[in-house]
Design a protein around this motif. Structure first.
Motif, mmCIF file in Angstrom:
data_model
loop_
_atom_site.group_PDB
_atom_site.id
_atom_site.type_symbol
_atom_site.label_atom_id
_atom_site.label_comp_id
_atom_site.label_asym_id
_atom_site.label_seq_id
_atom_site.Cartn_x
_atom_site.Cartn_y
_atom_site.Cartn_z
ATOM 1 N N ARG A 167 30.085 43.210 37.161
ATOM 2 C CA ARG A 167 30.945 42.537 38.276
ATOM 3 C C ARG A 167 32.405 43.411 38.154
ATOM 4 N NH1 ARG A 167 28.684 40.520 42.700
ATOM 5 N NH2 ARG A 167 27.113 38.835 41.962
ATOM 6 N N VAL A 168 33.141 43.383 38.967
ATOM 7 C CA VAL A 168 34.532 43.943 39.061
ATOM 8 C C VAL A 168 35.649 42.666 39.109
ATOM 9 C CG1 VAL A 168 36.202 45.397 40.009
ATOM 10 C CG2 VAL A 168 33.921 45.960 39.900
ATOM 11 N N ALA A 169 36.448 42.835 38.471
ATOM 12 C CA ALA A 169 37.650 41.716 38.400
ATOM 13 C C ALA A 169 38.978 42.000 38.535
ATOM 14 C CB ALA A 169 37.434 40.732 37.215
ATOM 15 N N LEU A 170 39.782 41.918 39.271
ATOM 16 C CA LEU A 170 41.119 42.200 39.424
ATOM 17 C C LEU A 170 42.127 40.960 38.942
ATOM 18 C CD1 LEU A 170 43.721 43.967 40.492
ATOM 19 C CD2 LEU A 170 43.330 42.696 42.595
ATOM 20 N N ILE A 171 42.924 41.404 38.018
ATOM 21 C CA ILE A 171 43.862 40.160 37.547
ATOM 22 C C ILE A 171 45.247 40.561 37.731
ATOM 23 C CG2 ILE A 171 44.080 38.938 35.432
ATOM 24 C CD1 ILE A 171 41.193 41.043 35.294
ATOM 25 N N THR A 172 46.006 39.870 38.373
ATOM 26 C CA THR A 172 47.541 39.858 38.655
ATOM 27 C C THR A 172 48.323 39.326 37.461
ATOM 28 O OG1 THR A 172 47.995 38.032 40.028
ATOM 29 C CG2 THR A 172 47.249 40.070 41.186
ATOM 30 N N GLY A 173 49.297 40.105 37.167
ATOM 31 C CA GLY A 173 50.303 39.481 36.168
ATOM 32 C C GLY A 173 49.692 40.004 34.710
ATOM 33 N N GLY B 18 33.725 48.158 45.139
ATOM 34 C CA GLY B 18 34.377 46.964 45.399
ATOM 35 C C GLY B 18 34.750 46.103 44.385
ATOM 36 N N THR B 19 35.374 44.941 44.758
ATOM 37 C CA THR B 19 35.718 44.023 43.896
ATOM 38 C C THR B 19 34.723 42.572 44.215
ATOM 39 O OG1 THR B 19 37.835 44.877 43.992
ATOM 40 C CG2 THR B 19 37.766 42.631 43.066
ATOM 41 N N ASP B 20 34.714 41.925 42.939
ATOM 42 C CA ASP B 20 33.764 40.575 43.135
ATOM 43 C C ASP B 20 34.909 39.419 42.538
ATOM 44 O OD1 ASP B 20 31.242 41.821 43.342
ATOM 45 O OD2 ASP B 20 31.768 42.537 41.333
ATOM 46 N N VAL B 21 35.830 39.636 41.698
ATOM 47 C CA VAL B 21 36.478 38.235 41.289
ATOM 48 C C VAL B 21 37.888 38.504 41.567
ATOM 49 C CG1 VAL B 21 37.074 36.766 39.199
ATOM 50 C CG2 VAL B 21 34.848 37.911 39.539
ATOM 51 N N LEU B 22 38.952 37.721 41.944
ATOM 52 C CA LEU B 22 40.243 37.751 41.951
ATOM 53 C C LEU B 22 40.832 36.751 41.083
ATOM 54 C CD1 LEU B 22 42.913 38.771 43.347
ATOM 55 C CD2 LEU B 22 42.688 37.457 44.834
ATOM 56 N N VAL B 23 41.903 37.089 40.367
ATOM 57 C CA VAL B 23 42.448 36.257 39.387
ATOM 58 C C VAL B 23 44.093 36.066 39.986
ATOM 59 C CG1 VAL B 23 43.031 35.123 37.268
ATOM 60 C CG2 VAL B 23 40.929 36.271 37.531
ATOM 61 N N ASN B 24 44.565 35.457 40.628
ATOM 62 C CA ASN B 24 45.818 35.290 41.034
ATOM 63 C C ASN B 24 46.680 34.576 39.850
ATOM 64 O OD1 ASN B 24 46.032 36.612 43.639
ATOM 65 N ND2 ASN B 24 44.736 34.799 44.508
ATOM 66 N N ASN B 25 47.087 35.477 39.081
ATOM 67 C CA ASN B 25 47.628 34.678 37.686
ATOM 68 C C ASN B 25 49.247 35.145 37.802
ATOM 69 O OD1 ASN B 25 47.974 34.269 34.749
ATOM 70 N ND2 ASN B 25 48.798 36.461 34.949
ATOM 71 N N ASN C 120 42.883 30.766 41.331
ATOM 72 C CA ASN C 120 44.503 30.854 41.303
ATOM 73 C C ASN C 120 45.035 30.021 39.996
ATOM 74 O OD1 ASN C 120 44.382 32.113 43.925
ATOM 75 N ND2 ASN C 120 44.051 30.159 45.234
ATOM 76 N N ILE C 121 45.948 30.588 39.423
ATOM 77 C CA ILE C 121 46.558 29.857 38.468
ATOM 78 C C ILE C 121 47.822 29.220 39.105
ATOM 79 C CG2 ILE C 121 47.875 29.924 36.506
ATOM 80 C CD1 ILE C 121 44.768 31.037 36.221
ATOM 81 N N GLY C 122 47.451 27.769 39.146
ATOM 82 C CA GLY C 122 48.775 27.032 39.316
ATOM 83 C C GLY C 122 49.497 26.411 38.325
ATOM 84 N N SER C 123 49.714 25.173 38.538
ATOM 85 C CA SER C 123 50.665 24.858 37.224
ATOM 86 C C SER C 123 50.807 23.146 37.344
ATOM 87 C CB SER C 123 52.051 25.178 37.422
ATOM 88 O OG SER C 123 52.879 24.487 36.468
ATOM 89 N N LEU C 124 50.840 22.373 36.260
ATOM 90 C CA LEU C 124 51.186 21.051 36.355
ATOM 91 C C LEU C 124 52.395 20.798 37.195
ATOM 92 C CD1 LEU C 124 50.956 17.926 35.039
ATOM 93 C CD2 LEU C 124 52.343 19.125 33.369
#
Ligand SMILES: NC(=O)C1=CN([C@@H]2O[C@H](COP(=O)(O)OP(=O)(O)OC[C@H]3O[C@@H](n4cnc5c(N)ncnc54)[C@H](O)[C@@H]3O)[C@@H](O)[C@H]2O)C=CC1
Ligand SMILES: CC(C)c1ccc(C(=O)O)c(O)c1O
Length: 246
Positions: A3-9, A79-86, A135-139
């Motif tokens: 699988r292909v993952a895109l990680i931001t930040g 293509g891409t399978d996973v997106l991590v909005n970090n 999506n990486i949120g926050s407390l």
């Protein structure tokens, strides 16, 4: 094929940690950040051949940059399978002193960035019939923040809401959308932006008595990204040492 993952930040901190975990688990990873040199260095470290790691310069505020990343990854890996909005920017700021410009900047990085990424990759994943968005949120988005600013807390509250809206929209297309909501983590940004005595106070406030582990967040990303994670969508996983309980 993996699988292909895109990680931001992905240049440092939590994003780097998530990128290392995904790559270690066999994913091909695209490391996106405004700091190209740093993600290039990480990509070279993970795989000098470039076959399973690529660095991309990308500002999350820019929708066209996500479209370009999507197209590049289609050409490179199909293509891409996973997106991590970090990618995110936290800021310690006194409530009444936040200027409108500062408010807009922090909201754009933390909220608009997640929104445009979910639009571009949500559509890409829906077309392919499979996708995982984390999506990486926050407390801070849940309790208003312990030491971070109102702009940051409000933006992260928005990330929690967007997660549910995109989850509902994409659920029937094989695409899950979830968030992870960490409390203060044992990461460089905390030591760079918070005074040592305040960190000591914060640790005392945390019921389990320690700052959170970035490696554990990365393991949680792996769980949410898995093929068999199909039933988890619209969820928010709280990892905050007991600071906030539902
Ligand atoms: N460190 C902590 O205690 C906590 C962090 N988080 C979240 O975890 C995520 C990562 O945080 P850290 O690693 O601690 O932060 P960090 O500041 O160490 O790293 C953030 C990364 O995002 C990149 N970045 C910033 N603006 C960008 C933009 N416009 N486009 C693309 N990349 C950009 C930076 O260059 C950097 O590499 C953020 O979303 C943050 O809000 C949530 C809760 C606690
Ligand atoms: C100031 C504390 C340690 C801190 C730092 C960063 C975040 C975040 O990014 O959400 C927090 O929630 C914090 O409490």
């Amino acid at each position: 094929m993996s699988r292909v993952a895109l990680i931001t930040g992905a240049a440092r901190g939590l994003g780097e940690c998530i990128a290392r975990a995904l790559h270690g688990a066999g994913y091909r990873v695209a490391l996106a950040d405004v700091q190209l040199d740093a993600v290039q260095q990480l990509a070279d470290q993970l795989d000098p051949s470039g076959q399973s790691a690529v660095a991309l310069q990308l500002d999350v505020r820019d929708k066209a940059a996500f479209e370009a990343a999507r197209d590049l990854l289609v050409a490179r890996w199909g293509g891409t399978d996973v997106l991590v909005n970090n990618a995110g920017k936290s800021k310690v700021a006194a409530l009444m002193e936040i200027s409108p410009e500062e408010f807009d900047e922090i909201v754009a990085i933390n909220l608009r960035g997640t929104f445009v990424a979910c639009q571009v990759f949500g559509a890409h994943f829906a077309e392919r019939g499979f996708g995982r968005i984390i999506n990486i949120g926050s407390l801070a988005g849940q309790n208003g923040g312990t030491a971070t600013g109102a702009h940051y807390a409000a933006a992260k509250g928005g990330v929690a809401t967007l997660t549910k809206v995109f989850a509902r929209e994409l659920a029937s297309r094989g695409v899950t959308v979830n968030s992870i909501s960490p409390g203060p983590l044992d990461l460089p940004v905390v030591y760079e932006t918070v005074a040592p005595e305040r960190i000591a106070q914060i640790k005392q406030m945390v019921p389990v008595g320690t700052l959170g582990s970035a490696d554990y967040i990365a393991d949680s990303v792996l769980l949410l990204a898995a093929d068999h994670a199909a039933s988890v969508t619209g969820a928010c996983w709280d990892i905050n040492g007991g600071l906030f309980m539902r």
